[in-house]
Design an enzyme around this catalytic site. Structure first.
Site, PDB file in Angstrom:
ATOM      1  N   HIS A  93      85.680  87.591 -41.566  1.00  0.00           N
ATOM      2  CA  HIS A  93      87.031  88.121 -41.395  1.00  0.00           C
ATOM      3  C   HIS A  93      86.947  89.591 -41.775  1.00  0.00           C
ATOM      4  O   HIS A  93      87.121  89.964 -42.933  1.00  0.00           O
ATOM      5  CB  HIS A  93      88.032  87.371 -42.270  1.00  0.00           C
ATOM      6  CG  HIS A  93      88.251  85.960 -41.837  1.00  0.00           C
ATOM      7  ND1 HIS A  93      88.789  85.004 -42.663  1.00  0.00           N
ATOM      8  CD2 HIS A  93      88.010  85.330 -40.668  1.00  0.00           C
ATOM      9  CE1 HIS A  93      88.861  83.844 -42.015  1.00  0.00           C
ATOM     10  NE2 HIS A  93      88.393  84.021 -40.801  1.00  0.00           N
ATOM     11  N   ARG A  98      89.827  73.330 -31.325  1.00  0.00           N
ATOM     12  CA  ARG A  98      89.853  74.793 -31.389  1.00  0.00           C
ATOM     13  C   ARG A  98      88.647  75.291 -30.599  1.00  0.00           C
ATOM     14  O   ARG A  98      87.563  74.703 -30.679  1.00  0.00           O
ATOM     15  CB  ARG A  98      89.788  75.285 -32.836  1.00  0.00           C
ATOM     16  CG  ARG A  98      89.861  76.795 -32.982  1.00  0.00           C
ATOM     17  CD  ARG A  98      90.128  77.228 -34.427  1.00  0.00           C
ATOM     18  NE  ARG A  98      89.100  76.841 -35.379  1.00  0.00           N
ATOM     19  CZ  ARG A  98      89.247  75.863 -36.277  1.00  0.00           C
ATOM     20  NH1 ARG A  98      90.372  75.160 -36.328  1.00  0.00           N
ATOM     21  NH2 ARG A  98      88.269  75.569 -37.113  1.00  0.00           N
ATOM     22  N   ASP A 145      70.886  78.898 -65.506  1.00  0.00           N
ATOM     23  CA  ASP A 145      70.164  80.127 -65.164  1.00  0.00           C
ATOM     24  C   ASP A 145      69.852  80.219 -63.670  1.00  0.00           C
ATOM     25  O   ASP A 145      68.988  80.992 -63.248  1.00  0.00           O
ATOM     26  CB  ASP A 145      68.866  80.232 -65.980  1.00  0.00           C
ATOM     27  CG  ASP A 145      67.938  79.043 -65.761  1.00  0.00           C
ATOM     28  OD1 ASP A 145      68.365  78.068 -65.097  1.00  0.00           O
ATOM     29  OD2 ASP A 145      66.797  79.085 -66.248  1.00  0.00           O
ATOM     30  N   GLU A 174      86.574  78.878 -29.907  1.00  0.00           N
ATOM     31  CA  GLU A 174      86.482  80.236 -30.447  1.00  0.00           C
ATOM     32  C   GLU A 174      85.226  80.938 -29.946  1.00  0.00           C
ATOM     33  O   GLU A 174      84.131  80.369 -29.957  1.00  0.00           O
ATOM     34  CB  GLU A 174      86.451  80.181 -31.972  1.00  0.00           C
ATOM     35  CG  GLU A 174      86.245  81.525 -32.645  1.00  0.00           C
ATOM     36  CD  GLU A 174      86.135  81.392 -34.156  1.00  0.00           C
ATOM     37  OE1 GLU A 174      86.334  82.402 -34.851  1.00  0.00           O
ATOM     38  OE2 GLU A 174      85.851  80.272 -34.641  1.00  0.00           O
ATOM     39  N   HIS A 178      98.100  78.885 -36.733  1.00  0.00           N
ATOM     40  CA  HIS A 178      97.323  80.044 -37.179  1.00  0.00           C
ATOM     41  C   HIS A 178      97.330  81.120 -36.101  1.00  0.00           C
ATOM     42  O   HIS A 178      97.803  80.917 -34.990  1.00  0.00           O
ATOM     43  CB  HIS A 178      95.884  79.637 -37.539  1.00  0.00           C
ATOM     44  CG  HIS A 178      95.113  78.999 -36.408  1.00  0.00           C
ATOM     45  ND1 HIS A 178      94.564  79.716 -35.373  1.00  0.00           N
ATOM     46  CD2 HIS A 178      94.785  77.696 -36.185  1.00  0.00           C
ATOM     47  CE1 HIS A 178      93.926  78.896 -34.561  1.00  0.00           C
ATOM     48  NE2 HIS A 178      94.059  77.660 -35.025  1.00  0.00           N
ATOM     49  N   HIS A 197      90.578  87.380 -35.378  1.00  0.00           N
ATOM     50  CA  HIS A 197      90.373  88.361 -36.431  1.00  0.00           C
ATOM     51  C   HIS A 197      89.184  89.230 -36.062  1.00  0.00           C
ATOM     52  O   HIS A 197      88.336  88.845 -35.253  1.00  0.00           O
ATOM     53  CB  HIS A 197      90.112  87.654 -37.770  1.00  0.00           C
ATOM     54  CG  HIS A 197      89.018  86.615 -37.706  1.00  0.00           C
ATOM     55  ND1 HIS A 197      87.672  86.925 -37.728  1.00  0.00           N
ATOM     56  CD2 HIS A 197      89.078  85.268 -37.574  1.00  0.00           C
ATOM     57  CE1 HIS A 197      86.960  85.821 -37.630  1.00  0.00           C
ATOM     58  NE2 HIS A 197      87.796  84.793 -37.525  1.00  0.00           N
ATOM     59  N   ASP A 203      80.643  83.676 -35.337  1.00  0.00           N
ATOM     60  CA  ASP A 203      81.769  82.773 -35.631  1.00  0.00           C
ATOM     61  C   ASP A 203      82.176  82.087 -34.336  1.00  0.00           C
ATOM     62  O   ASP A 203      82.828  82.688 -33.480  1.00  0.00           O
ATOM     63  CB  ASP A 203      82.931  83.587 -36.211  1.00  0.00           C
ATOM     64  CG  ASP A 203      84.078  82.718 -36.701  1.00  0.00           C
ATOM     65  OD1 ASP A 203      83.950  81.483 -36.663  1.00  0.00           O
ATOM     66  OD2 ASP A 203      85.104  83.280 -37.130  1.00  0.00           O
ATOM     67  N   ASP A 241      83.080  74.441 -36.394  1.00  0.00           N
ATOM     68  CA  ASP A 241      83.350  75.874 -36.559  1.00  0.00           C
ATOM     69  C   ASP A 241      82.242  76.402 -37.453  1.00  0.00           C
ATOM     70  O   ASP A 241      82.218  76.123 -38.664  1.00  0.00           O
ATOM     71  CB  ASP A 241      84.726  76.067 -37.199  1.00  0.00           C
ATOM     72  CG  ASP A 241      85.144  77.539 -37.295  1.00  0.00           C
ATOM     73  OD1 ASP A 241      84.256  78.412 -37.263  1.00  0.00           O
ATOM     74  OD2 ASP A 241      86.353  77.798 -37.416  1.00  0.00           O
ATOM     75  N   GLU A 249      90.549  82.490 -30.809  1.00  0.00           N
ATOM     76  CA  GLU A 249      90.363  81.101 -31.248  1.00  0.00           C
ATOM     77  C   GLU A 249      91.662  80.298 -31.295  1.00  0.00           C
ATOM     78  O   GLU A 249      92.086  79.863 -32.364  1.00  0.00           O
ATOM     79  CB  GLU A 249      89.691  81.066 -32.617  1.00  0.00           C
ATOM     80  CG  GLU A 249      90.332  81.964 -33.664  1.00  0.00           C
ATOM     81  CD  GLU A 249      89.613  81.889 -34.998  1.00  0.00           C
ATOM     82  OE1 GLU A 249      89.470  80.763 -35.532  1.00  0.00           O
ATOM     83  OE2 GLU A 249      89.213  82.937 -35.506  1.00  0.00           O
ATOM     84  N   HIS A 300      90.578  74.029 -42.483  1.00  0.00           N
ATOM     85  CA  HIS A 300      89.408  74.477 -43.235  1.00  0.00           C
ATOM     86  C   HIS A 300      88.684  73.296 -43.866  1.00  0.00           C
ATOM     87  O   HIS A 300      88.240  73.361 -45.013  1.00  0.00           O
ATOM     88  CB  HIS A 300      89.814  75.499 -44.302  1.00  0.00           C
ATOM     89  CG  HIS A 300      90.248  76.807 -43.738  1.00  0.00           C
ATOM     90  ND1 HIS A 300      90.974  77.734 -44.449  1.00  0.00           N
ATOM     91  CD2 HIS A 300      90.067  77.357 -42.508  1.00  0.00           C
ATOM     92  CE1 HIS A 300      91.227  78.796 -43.688  1.00  0.00           C
ATOM     93  NE2 HIS A 300      90.682  78.578 -42.506  1.00  0.00           N
ATOM     94  N   TYR A 331      96.378  70.955 -32.899  1.00  0.00           N
ATOM     95  CA  TYR A 331      96.056  69.994 -33.951  1.00  0.00           C
ATOM     96  C   TYR A 331      97.197  68.983 -34.010  1.00  0.00           C
ATOM     97  O   TYR A 331      98.295  69.304 -34.465  1.00  0.00           O
ATOM     98  CB  TYR A 331      95.891  70.719 -35.291  1.00  0.00           C
ATOM     99  CG  TYR A 331      95.038  71.957 -35.155  1.00  0.00           C
ATOM    100  CD1 TYR A 331      93.643  71.901 -35.240  1.00  0.00           C
ATOM    101  CD2 TYR A 331      95.627  73.201 -34.893  1.00  0.00           C
ATOM    102  CE1 TYR A 331      92.864  73.032 -35.086  1.00  0.00           C
ATOM    103  CE2 TYR A 331      94.858  74.340 -34.726  1.00  0.00           C
ATOM    104  CZ  TYR A 331      93.480  74.250 -34.825  1.00  0.00           C
ATOM    105  OH  TYR A 331      92.715  75.385 -34.656  1.00  0.00           O
TER     106      TYR A 331
END
Length: 431
Positions: A353, A397, A34, A399, A342, A346, A263, A252, A376, A235, A380
């Site tokens: 996004h 990265r 619940d 960004e 990538h 965005h 972001d 990130d 960004e 991710h 890697y």
């Protein structure tokens, strides 16, 4: 804050002519037994209403220009358990609706409002349960009387709302700036706290402390706190590894402030000092990010920042010995994707996004003032044949969130340090 929402509703009604638009907010979702997940209203619904309670439906009548809300009634007993409810009268007053009614009146009122409308707009196929409800209302229109005429055409409301949401108004821009500032404060706090021996989740806690203490109760997405080789997983969200001396840490993360997302990604050395190879890779990614940001301006094609950043990254990959041949050859063959797989960014807004078509009628669309995007780029470097060992497991990265302005752009997340000198000074306690 109801004035900008009312203006958005009017803009939408001007587009639907003699049609009617229906929009339901998101349902509540059970987490387990619940217990429920923290409630988050549908982004389209928030954009047009600012109303954050569950179980609500908005009807916009293009013929009369009326905005009508159906929502939960006041319920003193339930409010003891779950907190304040606006109720129809309170919602109408607080959020600027023309009319508001209890949910129990939808079955009677909605078919009446749909009668003789030219077109019905809703999020077609978005919510199966709401699709069924709309069909029940349409059947009720047909049964009202022999001469009753329901909508003869149907349109997907996303086609209109996505375009509206792509260009932010001043109220949205201000909320995005605050989300960016709070997100940057989280990254600064995490940098100051980082040291060998901690765990990734402890840095995640520092982020959340900065967000919540400044009024942003939720992150905009699940935070990535990735040390060492974990940074090469795009991710990665496990956030449970130990921070080791000599590793880089990639974070990130961004907050959600009054529905709007921040972001930011930063990468920095756990011990506060970049090694030579780490610095070499970092400077390439930073140069790529700056080139991408410089390409964000009114009239520039959507892909311009991606092209600018990729040119710098490809040159860097060749210079570091990660790739053979020429930068142009690496781009043409796609060889660069081994280390950069990538896109460069965005749109950002009510969704991290955010919505919007990058192409219109087969052509890249152009940036215009009021659009907000991320930039960004990253590298890697997983261990592989031919990859110099000094670069193994370096994942970087960088960004930022960028607002397109009349004369260029504004990086409204710039308070998070990103040059090597700024990062090392902050981690030494000098900033």
């Amino acid at each position: 804050m109801h004035q900008p929402h009312a203006e958005r509703r009017k803009r939408l009604m001007n587009q639907i002519g003699d049609g009617v638009a229906l929009l339901a907010t998101a349902p509540e979702a059970a987490r387990n037994a619940d217990n429920h997940y923290p409630y988050r209203a549908d982004s389209y619904f928030l954009h047009l209403t600012g109303f954050e309670e569950p179980e609500a439906v908005l009807l916009l009548d293009g013929r009369s220009g009326r905005s009508i809300l159906f929502c939960r009634d006041r319920n003193p007993e339930m409010e003891i358990w779950d907190g304040f409810r606006y109720g129809p009268d309170g919602a109408r007053e607080a959020f600027g609706f023309d009319e508001a009614y209890p949910l129990a009146e939808m079955a009677e009122r909605v078919p009446e409002l749909l009668t003789d409308s030219g077109q019905l707009w809703w999020l077609l196929g978005h919510d199966e349960a709401f699709d069924r409800r709309v069909n029940v209302w349409l059947d009720a229109v047909r049964l009202r009387c022999r001469d009753a005429r329901g909508p003869s055409q149907f349109g997907d409301l996303r086609a209109l709302l996505d375009e509206m949401r792509m260009v932010k108004d001043e109220a949205e821009i201000e909320l995005l700036r605050v989300a960016g500032e709070i997100s940057a404060a989280g990254h600064v706090r995490a940098m100051r706290a980082a040291r060998p021996g901690l765990y990734e989740y402890q840095l995640e806690a520092e982020l959340l402390h900065a967000f919540v203490s400044r009024g942003a109760r939720q992150p905009a997405y699940e935070s990535i706190v990735a040390a060492g080789a974990n940074a090469c997983t795009l991710h990665y969200v496990a956030n449970r590894s130990r921070l080791n001396d000599g590793e880089l840490l990639l974070i990130d993360a961004g907050c959600e402030y009054r529905g709007y997302a921040g972001d930011i990604t930063r990468a920095f050395p756990v011990n506060g000092r970049f090694s030579g190879p780490q610095r070499d890779v970092y400077e390439i990614v930073l140069a790529a990010e700056l080139a991408g940001i410089a390409a964000v301006k009114p009239g520039a094609a959507w892909h311009a920042p991606a092209d600018a950043a990729l040119a710098v990254l490809a040159r860097g990959m060749v210079d570091l010995g990660l790739l053979a041949g020429t930068p142009e050859g690496a781009i043409e063959s796609g060889a660069y994707r081994q280390f950069y797989m990538h896109g460069v960014g965005h749109m950002i807004g009510l969704d991290v996004h955010d919505v919007g078509q990058r192409k219109l009628r087969g052509r890249w669309r152009e940036y215009q003032p009021g659009m907000c995007t991320t930039v960004e780029p990253g590298l890697y470097i997983r261990p592989a044949a031919g990859v110099p060992e000094a670069f193994h497991n370096i994942g970087i990265r960088i960004e930022d969130d960028v607002l397109v302005t009349a004369d260029g752009n504004e990086v409204y997340t710039a308070a998070a340090p990103k040059t090597v000198a700024e990062i090392e000074a902050l981690m030494r306690g000098e900033r």
